[in-house]
Design an enzyme around this catalytic site. Structure first.
Site, PDB file in Angstrom:
ATOM      1  N   LYS A  70       0.694  -1.167   0.007  1.00 61.92           N
ATOM      2  CA  LYS A  70       0.005   0.034  -0.085  1.00 61.92           C
ATOM      3  C   LYS A  70       0.807   1.217  -0.099  1.00 61.92           C
ATOM      4  O   LYS A  70       0.538   2.332  -0.747  1.00 61.92           O
ATOM      5  CB  LYS A  70      -1.057   0.076   1.293  1.00 61.92           C
ATOM      6  N   ASP A 106      -9.938   2.709   2.712  1.00 70.82           N
ATOM      7  CA  ASP A 106     -10.117   1.782   4.029  1.00 70.82           C
ATOM      8  C   ASP A 106     -10.757   2.346   4.980  1.00 70.82           C
ATOM      9  O   ASP A 106     -11.732   1.849   5.535  1.00 70.82           O
ATOM     10  CB  ASP A 106      -8.689   1.292   4.207  1.00 70.82           C
TER      11      ASP A 106
END
Ligand code: NAP
Length: 285
Positions: A70, A106
């Protein structure tokens, strides 16, 4: 029949990923013509960047990125959303006119799933456990959703302090922000989010039972582990419990909408994913 537009999730390991299943559900719901595959980003140092470049070169239009890439996904982008910049990480990329845009859904996925569990964040006292990537990604969306007070508590208190110091400037000034060690959590909270990876080791972050206010919602970002030690501790303290499956589905729905301009039905997909997991004997809440 139009040529399908190509999407993927890139991670390592990736075989376990539920994302292809979830995006196939969204495509069926919305009638969008896409393919969505799981790609192993490789374990070596240069692997991820090469895999991503190959994916774009082969006509890929968007990708989700998961552990451990990420941070590197954000570095591969030409532009990044405020959420991705605050998180220092991206979990969604898209290619528009040859430029790569990064986002991080997220935190938005968490906030949407908390709402789906009837949890109003406006004016709420939130305890965020952990100071890794997941906690970092959640902090700004929780604050923007109206939390009045957010305390970040971590096993290594120094990391919680560092996270709060780094992100304070990104957050609305009205949010009361603090950091502490797990054992020093001050007072009681309406929402307690476990953003540590302790549940993966069958452990619970050592948070006092008094941290759960009456009617509190305890949320473990981990899913597929049933009642984790953290959730068992929370349940014993009288809290309601939820796992992170809805967060996963909601961040996928946000990615899909960002790519396709069509909002899928996350609640319906979540029910199907839960059924799919139960059929495979995975512990679902
Ligand atoms: P990470 O960057 O590796 O951070 C791990 C965190 O957990 C650190 O704060 C670490 O504390 C803490 N920790 C680990 N073991 C612990 C223990 N036994 N007791 C107390 N604290 C412990 O991981 P991450 O990327 O933030 O991910 C955290 C979790 O969120 C993972 O389990 C991941 O699967 C989950 N997640 C779920 C979703 C979803 O969609 N549902 C999305 C993202 C992440 P120290 O700093 O002291 O080491």
């Amino acid at each position: 029949m139009p040529t399908p537009t190509r999407y993927a999730v890139i991670g390592h390991p990736i075989a376990h990923s539920l994302s292809p299943f979830i995006h196939a559900l969204f495509a069926a719901q919305t009638g969008e013509t896409i393919t969505y595959e799981a790609i192993d980003g490789g374990g070596d140092d240069g692997g991820f960047e090469r895999v991503l470049a190959d994916f774009w070169a082969a006509g890929g239009c968007g990708a989700n990125v998961t552990l451990p890439f990420k941070l590197r996904a954000l570095q591969c982008a030409d532009e990044a959303s405020a959420e991705a910049r605050a998180a220092g990480a991206a979990n969604a990329l898209r290619r528009v006119d040859g430029r790569v845009e990064a986002h991080n859904f997220d935190g938005a996925g968490l906030v949407r799933d908390l709402a789906a569990h009837g949890c109003a964040l406006a004016g709420a006292r939130v305890l965020l456990l952990g100071a890794g990537g997941a906690a970092r990604g959640a902090l700004l969306p929780l604050a923007l959703a109206g939390a009045e007070r957010i305390v970040v508590a971590n096993r290594t208190a120094q990391r919680a302090q560092q996270l709060v110091q780094e992100l304070a400037a990104h957050l609305p000034a009205s949010v009361q922000l603090a950091a502490c060690a797990l054992g020093d959590v001050p007072g009681a909270f309406d929402v307690v989010v476990n953003a540590t990876s302790a549940s993966l080791d069958g452990a619970a972050p050592a948070v006092p039972a008094a941290a759960f206010a009456p009617q509190a919602l305890a949320y473990d970002m981990v899913y597929g582990k049933g009642l984790t030690p953290f959730l068992a501790l929370a349940q014993a303290a009288g809290a309601r419990c939820a796992d992170g499956l809805g967060m996963l589905v909601e961040q996928a729905a946000a990615s899909f909408a960002w790519w396709r301009g069509v909002q899928p039905d996350a609640a319906a997909a979540r029910a199907q994913v839960q059924q799919h997991l139960a059929q495979q004997g995975v512990a679902v809440l």
